[in-house]
Design an enzyme around this catalytic site. Structure first.
Site, PDB file in Angstrom:
ATOM      1  N   ARG A  39      -1.870   9.073   3.225  1.00 22.78           N
ATOM      2  CA  ARG A  39      -2.089  10.040   4.307  1.00 22.78           C
ATOM      3  C   ARG A  39      -0.836  10.347   5.119  1.00 22.78           C
ATOM      4  O   ARG A  39      -0.865  11.197   5.995  1.00 22.78           O
ATOM      5  CB  ARG A  39      -3.218   9.545   5.232  1.00 22.78           C
ATOM      6  CG  ARG A  39      -4.593   9.758   4.611  1.00 22.78           C
ATOM      7  CD  ARG A  39      -5.678   9.140   5.459  1.00 22.78           C
ATOM      8  NE  ARG A  39      -5.710   7.684   5.318  1.00 22.78           N
ATOM      9  CZ  ARG A  39      -6.292   6.869   6.197  1.00 22.78           C
ATOM     10  NH1 ARG A  39      -6.858   7.349   7.285  1.00 22.78           N
ATOM     11  NH2 ARG A  39      -6.300   5.568   5.988  1.00 22.78           N
ATOM     12  N   ASN A  46     -12.528  -6.950  11.948  1.00 28.53           N
ATOM     13  CA  ASN A  46     -11.432  -7.758  11.419  1.00 28.53           C
ATOM     14  C   ASN A  46     -10.120  -6.991  11.573  1.00 28.53           C
ATOM     15  O   ASN A  46     -10.014  -5.847  11.143  1.00 28.53           O
ATOM     16  CB  ASN A  46     -11.717  -8.017   9.932  1.00 28.53           C
ATOM     17  CG  ASN A  46     -10.559  -8.703   9.227  1.00 28.53           C
ATOM     18  OD1 ASN A  46      -9.836  -9.489   9.834  1.00 28.53           O
ATOM     19  ND2 ASN A  46     -10.401  -8.410   7.942  1.00 28.53           N
ATOM     20  N   GLY A  49       0.820  -1.223   0.000  1.00 31.26           N
ATOM     21  CA  GLY A  49       0.000   0.000   0.000  1.00 31.26           C
ATOM     22  C   GLY A  49       0.846   1.263   0.000  1.00 31.26           C
ATOM     23  O   GLY A  49       2.023   1.248   0.366  1.00 31.26           O
ATOM     24  N   ASP A  70       2.102  -2.520   8.210  1.00 25.44           N
ATOM     25  CA  ASP A  70       1.893  -1.243   8.890  1.00 25.44           C
ATOM     26  C   ASP A  70       1.209  -1.419  10.245  1.00 25.44           C
ATOM     27  O   ASP A  70       0.656  -0.481  10.796  1.00 25.44           O
ATOM     28  CB  ASP A  70       1.098  -0.278   7.994  1.00 25.44           C
ATOM     29  CG  ASP A  70      -0.239  -0.859   7.551  1.00 25.44           C
ATOM     30  OD1 ASP A  70      -0.550  -2.015   7.912  1.00 25.44           O
ATOM     31  OD2 ASP A  70      -0.986  -0.158   6.837  1.00 25.44           O
TER      32      ASP A  70
HETATM   33  C1  UD1 Z   1      -8.430  -4.327   5.582  1.00 23.62           C
HETATM   34  C2  UD1 Z   1      -9.514  -5.403   5.663  1.00 23.62           C
HETATM   35  C3  UD1 Z   1     -10.543  -5.022   6.744  1.00 23.62           C
HETATM   36  C4  UD1 Z   1      -9.830  -4.814   8.078  1.00 23.62           C
HETATM   37  C5  UD1 Z   1      -8.693  -3.805   7.940  1.00 23.62           C
HETATM   38  C6  UD1 Z   1      -7.876  -3.772   9.193  1.00 23.62           C
HETATM   39  C7  UD1 Z   1      -9.802  -6.341   3.427  1.00 23.62           C
HETATM   40  C8  UD1 Z   1     -10.605  -6.330   2.198  1.00 23.62           C
HETATM   41  N1  UD1 Z   1     -10.180  -5.507   4.388  1.00 23.62           N
HETATM   42  O1  UD1 Z   1      -9.077  -3.143   5.171  1.00 23.62           O
HETATM   43  O2  UD1 Z   1     -11.508  -6.016   6.889  1.00 23.62           O
HETATM   44  O3  UD1 Z   1     -10.746  -4.361   9.053  1.00 23.62           O
HETATM   45  O4  UD1 Z   1      -7.818  -4.179   6.855  1.00 23.62           O
HETATM   46  O5  UD1 Z   1      -6.939  -2.737   9.098  1.00 23.62           O
HETATM   47  O6  UD1 Z   1      -8.861  -7.098   3.548  1.00 23.62           O
HETATM   48  N2  UD1 Z   1      -2.262  -4.079   0.791  1.00 23.62           N
HETATM   49  C9  UD1 Z   1      -1.459  -4.571  -0.207  1.00 23.62           C
HETATM   50  N3  UD1 Z   1      -1.932  -4.610  -1.479  1.00 23.62           N
HETATM   51  C10 UD1 Z   1      -3.170  -4.179  -1.804  1.00 23.62           C
HETATM   52  C11 UD1 Z   1      -3.996  -3.680  -0.785  1.00 23.62           C
HETATM   53  C12 UD1 Z   1      -3.518  -3.636   0.506  1.00 23.62           C
HETATM   54  O7  UD1 Z   1      -0.321  -4.976   0.043  1.00 23.62           O
HETATM   55  O8  UD1 Z   1      -3.535  -4.272  -2.981  1.00 23.62           O
HETATM   56  C13 UD1 Z   1      -1.750  -4.042   2.165  1.00 23.62           C
HETATM   57  C14 UD1 Z   1      -1.596  -2.628   2.708  1.00 23.62           C
HETATM   58  O9  UD1 Z   1      -0.311  -2.124   2.437  1.00 23.62           O
HETATM   59  C15 UD1 Z   1      -1.853  -2.828   4.187  1.00 23.62           C
HETATM   60  C16 UD1 Z   1      -2.796  -4.010   4.251  1.00 23.62           C
HETATM   61  O10 UD1 Z   1      -2.668  -4.680   3.005  1.00 23.62           O
HETATM   62  O11 UD1 Z   1      -0.684  -3.171   4.888  1.00 23.62           O
HETATM   63  C17 UD1 Z   1      -4.238  -3.595   4.462  1.00 23.62           C
HETATM   64  O12 UD1 Z   1      -4.621  -2.731   3.428  1.00 23.62           O
HETATM   65  P1  UD1 Z   1      -5.659  -1.558   3.685  1.00 23.62           P
HETATM   66  O13 UD1 Z   1      -5.891  -0.847   2.428  1.00 23.62           O
HETATM   67  O14 UD1 Z   1      -5.228  -0.768   4.853  1.00 23.62           O
HETATM   68  O15 UD1 Z   1      -6.968  -2.407   4.057  1.00 23.62           O
HETATM   69  P2  UD1 Z   1      -8.327  -1.834   4.571  1.00 23.62           P
HETATM   70  O16 UD1 Z   1      -9.116  -1.384   3.420  1.00 23.62           O
HETATM   71  O17 UD1 Z   1      -8.071  -0.881   5.665  1.00 23.62           O
HETATM   72 CA    CA Z   2      -5.938   0.023   6.878  1.00 20.36          CA
END
Ligand code: UD1
Ligand code: CA
Length: 456
Positions: free
Chosen positions: A15, A167, A11, A102
């Site tokens: 922000r 979650n 990600g 993170d």
């Molecule tokens: C995700 C969860 C949500 C949970 C929340 C907790 C999903 C669909 N949702 O949401 O249920 O409550 O985390 O914080 O899983 N990342 C990647 N590649 C991507 C997308 C994300 O590596 O394509 C990584 C990000 O860098 C991060 C983590 O996955 O470390 C979570 O991604 P983030 O976008 O924060 O997830 P949320 O939408 O917050």
């Molecule tokens: Ca998040």
């Protein structure tokens, strides 16, 4: 049991408003991602895979020392898509642990509990109850209390949004099953993303139990999205370290104003640490050591009964038992002080050894020098170790007395029990037991008168 840990770290962290990928921002001087890595590397029989995307080059460059497989997710199409990138590297029999890069404060005990809950009939999910669950995926349970699925905030109904159990994103699951479900993910949801969370519903359909567990505190699963959260987690982390030091017998005048950015190799008892002290890198601190306010100590060994007064900077130094340092002293790398050495205010020591009982109490620079025992170096003494091109050593033998405001031009040797007269510039070796001085003869002019201002 073989474990494969997948750390999601692709990600962007918009922000953070930063040129640096979010996971390279630091807590206690260690990148967020490295906190997660270090914790999971304490698991036995574990292979770590890190999914990176934004700033991938910067990340692998900064953290090239980590023993991990780096996997690039070129486009960030969701958490499910991120895990899919690792599919062909997961063995059927692996227990796969999914972590976020993170979320830096997660504890090993929590993770072990999760792993122990995995088998070919169950998936382990870490959830937490939050007073304010907004933004998170909600845990949906049936009347029997069993988890049936996870609904993302953006896909949730108003009723589902009222659920406080969320979650954390952290789960553990058997490799074979995970791969099967990953291959079935789609992106028909409010965000058009491949959600990892959709595997829960698939697991339930396959009659797999969803076993939930909770972290000991909410802090463990807090993520970093902006710099306010970064500073908040830093304080939590520091408070934990302060508590652990106090539990081991250290007095901290104010645990809120103490920072440890590294490790303590060894720690004595009845240590007293005043406010605003920073311990960096690897330090060892003996018993009954007192550290004054605003002092930074980095990669150093501090012997028993050492007293360090306020405002000192100490780096790559060794300080022998009973020595007294500061206030306002600077010990630079390769300063090795034996027992009962006194280093006073505005004294800088570099690449020098000082044997026991010697005193350098005021306003001096001692560099590239070997100082014997029971030497007294007067105020304002300077070793001139550098000619602009090369550095040279000064040797001051046992019992020598260097008068104030002297310059010792290296290479030069001051013999045993030699005395250097105040204000001397010493360019040649000075014999032992003798007084050596270089000083213009003092004269007084009897009839001399002070100038007076001219009338205009
Ligand atoms: C995700 C969860 C949500 C949970 C929340 C907790 C999903 C669909 N949702 O949401 O249920 O409550 O985390 O914080 O899983 N990342 C990647 N590649 C991507 C997308 C994300 O590596 O394509 C990584 C990000 O860098 C991060 C983590 O996955 O470390 C979570 O991604 P983030 O976008 O924060 O997830 P949320 O939408 O917050
Ligand atoms: Ca998040």
């Amino acid at each position: 049991m073989k474990i494969t840990t997948i750390i999601l770290a692709a990600g962007k962290g918009t922000r953070m408003c930063s040129e640096l990928p979010k996971i390279l921002h630091k807590i206690a001087n260690r990148p967020l991602l490295q906190h997660v890595y270090d914790m999971s590397s304490d698991l036995e029989n574990n292979t770590i895979k890190i999914v990176i995307g934004h700033g991938a080059e910067l990340v692998t460059e900064a953290l090239s020392h980590l023993e991990a497989d780096w996997i690039e997710q070129k486009q960030q199409l969701g958490t499910g898509h991120a895990v899919q990138q690792t599919s062909d590297q997961i063995a059927d029999s692996d227990t796969v642990l999914i972590l976020y890069g993170d979320v830096p404060l997660l504890k090993l005990t929590t993770v072990k509990l999760l792993i122990n809950n995995v088998n070919d009939r169950s998936l382990a999910l870490l959830t937490v109850n939050l007073a304010d669950p907004s933004g998170y995926g909600r845990i949906i349970r049936n009347d029997a209390g069993q988890v049936t699925k996870i609904i993302e905030e953006k896909d949730a109904t108003p009723d589902q949004k009222k659920i406080n159990e969320v979650n954390t994103g952290i789960m553990a699951v058997q490799g074979k099953q995970l791969k099967k479900w990953l291959s079935r993910l789609n992106n028909s949801n409010a965000q058009g993303e491949y959600y990892l969370t959709d595997v829960i519903e698939m697991a339930v359909a396959d009659q797999i139990n969803i076993v939930t567990s909770w972290p000991e505190t909410e802090d463990e699963v807090l993520g970093v999205n902006n710099r306010m959260q970064l500073s908040y987690l830093e304080r939590i982390y520091q408070q934990e370290q302060a508590n652990s030091l106090m539990a081991r017998g250290v007095t901290l005048r104010d645990p809120m104003r103490f920072d440890q950015r590294g490790t303590l190799e060894s720690l004595g008892q009845d240590i007293e640490i005043d406010i605003n002290v920073i311990l960096e890198g690897r330090n060892s601190i003996g018993s009954h050591v007192k550290i004054g306010a605003n002092t930074t100590i980095k990669n150093s060994i501090i012997g028993d009964n050492v007293e360090i007064l306020a405002n000192c900077i100490i780096e790559d130094a060794t300080i022998g038992q009973g020595s007294k340092i500061g206030p306002f002293a600077r010990l630079r790398p390769e300063s090795v002080l034996a027992n009962d050495v006194h280093i006073g205010n505005f004294v800088e020591i570099k690449k020098s050894s000082v044997a026991s009982g010697s005193k350098i109490n005021h306003l001096s620079y001692i560099g590239d020098t070997t100082v014997g025992s029971k030497v007294n170096i007067g105020a304002g003494t300077i070793t001139c170790n550098y000619d602009g091109a090369n550095k040279f050593r000064t040797v001051i033998e046992d019992g020598a007395f260097i008068g104030s405001d002297s310059q010792l031009v290296a290479p030069v040797r001051i013999g045993k029990n030699a005395t250097i007269g105040a204000g001397s510039t010493i360019t040649k070796d000075s014999p032992e037991n003798q007084l050596t001085l270089s000083r213009a003869k003092q004269i007084s002019l009897a009839g001399w008168q002070r100038p007076v201002k001219k009338e205009t």
